[in-house]
Design a protein around this motif. Structure first.
Motif, PDB file in Angstrom:
ATOM      1  N   GLU A 148       0.810  -1.211   0.000  1.00 13.64           N
ATOM      2  CA  GLU A 148       0.000   0.000   0.000  1.00 13.64           C
ATOM      3  C   GLU A 148       0.850   1.271   0.000  1.00 13.64           C
ATOM      4  O   GLU A 148       0.494   2.262  -0.613  1.00 13.64           O
ATOM      5  N   ARG A 149       1.960   1.236   0.736  1.00 19.85           N
ATOM      6  CA  ARG A 149       2.880   2.373   0.733  1.00 19.85           C
ATOM      7  C   ARG A 149       4.223   1.869   1.215  1.00 19.85           C
ATOM      8  O   ARG A 149       4.326   1.283   2.288  1.00 19.85           O
ATOM      9  N   ARG A 151       7.628   1.324   2.889  1.00 20.53           N
ATOM     10  CA  ARG A 151       8.245   1.774   4.133  1.00 20.53           C
ATOM     11  C   ARG A 151       9.750   1.543   4.081  1.00 20.53           C
ATOM     12  O   ARG A 151      10.226   0.641   3.403  1.00 20.53           O
ATOM     13  N   SER A 159       7.554  -2.945  -2.576  1.00 25.79           N
ATOM     14  CA  SER A 159       7.385  -2.502  -3.959  1.00 25.79           C
ATOM     15  C   SER A 159       7.014  -3.661  -4.875  1.00 25.79           C
ATOM     16  O   SER A 159       6.229  -3.498  -5.816  1.00 25.79           O
ATOM     17  N   ALA A 162       3.383  -4.204  -4.265  1.00 23.55           N
ATOM     18  CA  ALA A 162       2.598  -3.117  -4.845  1.00 23.55           C
ATOM     19  C   ALA A 162       2.372  -3.358  -6.334  1.00 23.55           C
ATOM     20  O   ALA A 162       1.267  -3.190  -6.853  1.00 23.55           O
ATOM     21  N   ARG A 239      -1.733   5.820   3.930  1.00 26.34           N
ATOM     22  CA  ARG A 239      -1.444   6.119   2.527  1.00 26.34           C
ATOM     23  C   ARG A 239      -1.537   7.620   2.246  1.00 26.34           C
ATOM     24  O   ARG A 239      -0.863   8.136   1.348  1.00 26.34           O
ATOM     25  N   HIS A 240      -2.375   8.330   3.006  1.00 27.63           N
ATOM     26  CA  HIS A 240      -2.591   9.747   2.730  1.00 27.63           C
ATOM     27  C   HIS A 240      -1.843  10.683   3.685  1.00 27.63           C
ATOM     28  O   HIS A 240      -2.007  11.897   3.607  1.00 27.63           O
ATOM     29  N   ARG A 243       4.306  12.973   3.556  1.00 27.00           N
ATOM     30  CA  ARG A 243       5.489  12.110   3.566  1.00 27.00           C
ATOM     31  C   ARG A 243       6.402  12.339   4.767  1.00 27.00           C
ATOM     32  O   ARG A 243       6.896  11.368   5.354  1.00 27.00           O
TER      33      ARG A 243
END
Length: 253
Positions: A148-149, A151, A159, A162, A239-240, A243
């Protein structure tokens, strides 16, 4: 064909010694699945898994399958489908890798990516085409919330997952008009041999719990399954995040 209750009567497992896959197979065999193919590299673990399922009353064959040999996938998997229709395919192979080591050894990182992504893409396309020719069936792909994101501590593995998750969504759209059901399963941290010795993440789960979620998803013809379900809002929030804040919360100290 699936029975009147929507349970698959035949199952092909890619990653035949996976603890999640075997928990799922046991659960399905306890219902109505009678024919199981366990595909993976030859090993005592694969043979033992086959024997356990036979003990539950299933007819089980082992199939020599190597995720890192995509050139063989059409022939190997084609032979399975040639024996008769397959109601459900469970793509459950993958490796975590060792992030710290793999950052220093690009070929080790590539091996993680090839196993988790390119090997899975090849196998899923072969199985998807076979299910399309049948005109029915389900393809279940284990991705991960790690996709999902990315780390800091597992971005190589994350990745690759993903990419696999995005591919699975697209394949599902491509096969939907043909009557083929594709389901992405996004588990969180699962307590298995593969994760032994690693610090547990919040909302960790077990192979048996993931298997129950897979069975439920098959019955509902779900397209995406989160397990545990509480991970869905958690990952949406992560996810939102901006950063800098995400980095602050997820980078090991």
């Amino acid at each position: 064909m699936k029975d009147a209750f929507g349970a698959p009567q035949s199952l092909l497992v890619l990653g035949g010694s996976s603890e999640i896959a075997l928990a799922t197979a046991r659960r399905l065999v306890a219902r109505r699945t009678r024919r199981v193919y366990l595909a993976g590299r030859p090993s005592p673990a694969l043979d033992a898994a086959a024997e356990r399922l036979r003990g539950l009353g299933a007819e089980v064959d082992t199939v020599v399958f190597d995720a890192l040999d995509p050139a063989s996938h059409e022939e190997v998997l084609g032979k399975v489908f040639a024996e008769g229709d397959i109601d459900a395919v469970l793509l459950a192979f993958g490796v975590l890798g060792d992030q710290a080591h793999d950052e220093q050894d690009p070929m080790a990182a590539v091996r993680v990516a090839q196993t988790n992504y390119t090997g899975a893409v090849s196998a899923a396309l072969v199985c998807g085409a076979a299910l399309q020719r049948q005109g029915h069936g389900s393809l279940v792909v284990l991705t991960s919330v790690a996709g999902e994101r990315a780390r800091r501590e597992n971005f190589i593995y994350g990745s690759s997952k993903a990419g696999l998750d995005a591919f699975t969504q697209g394949l599902g759209d491509a096969l939907h008009p043909c009557g083929v059901h594709v389901m992405a399963v996004r588990p969180g941290f699962v307590r298995t041999r593969m994760t032994a010795g690693r610090p547990e993440a919040p909302l960790s789960t077990t192979p048996e719990a993931v298997a129950a979620a897979i069975e439920s998803g098959l019955r509902r013809r779900a397209e995406t399954v989160w397990t545990p379900t509480a991970l869905r809002p958690v990952m949406s929030a992560l996810r939102h995040l901006p950063r800098p804040l995400f980095r602050l919360l997820t980078t090991p100290r």
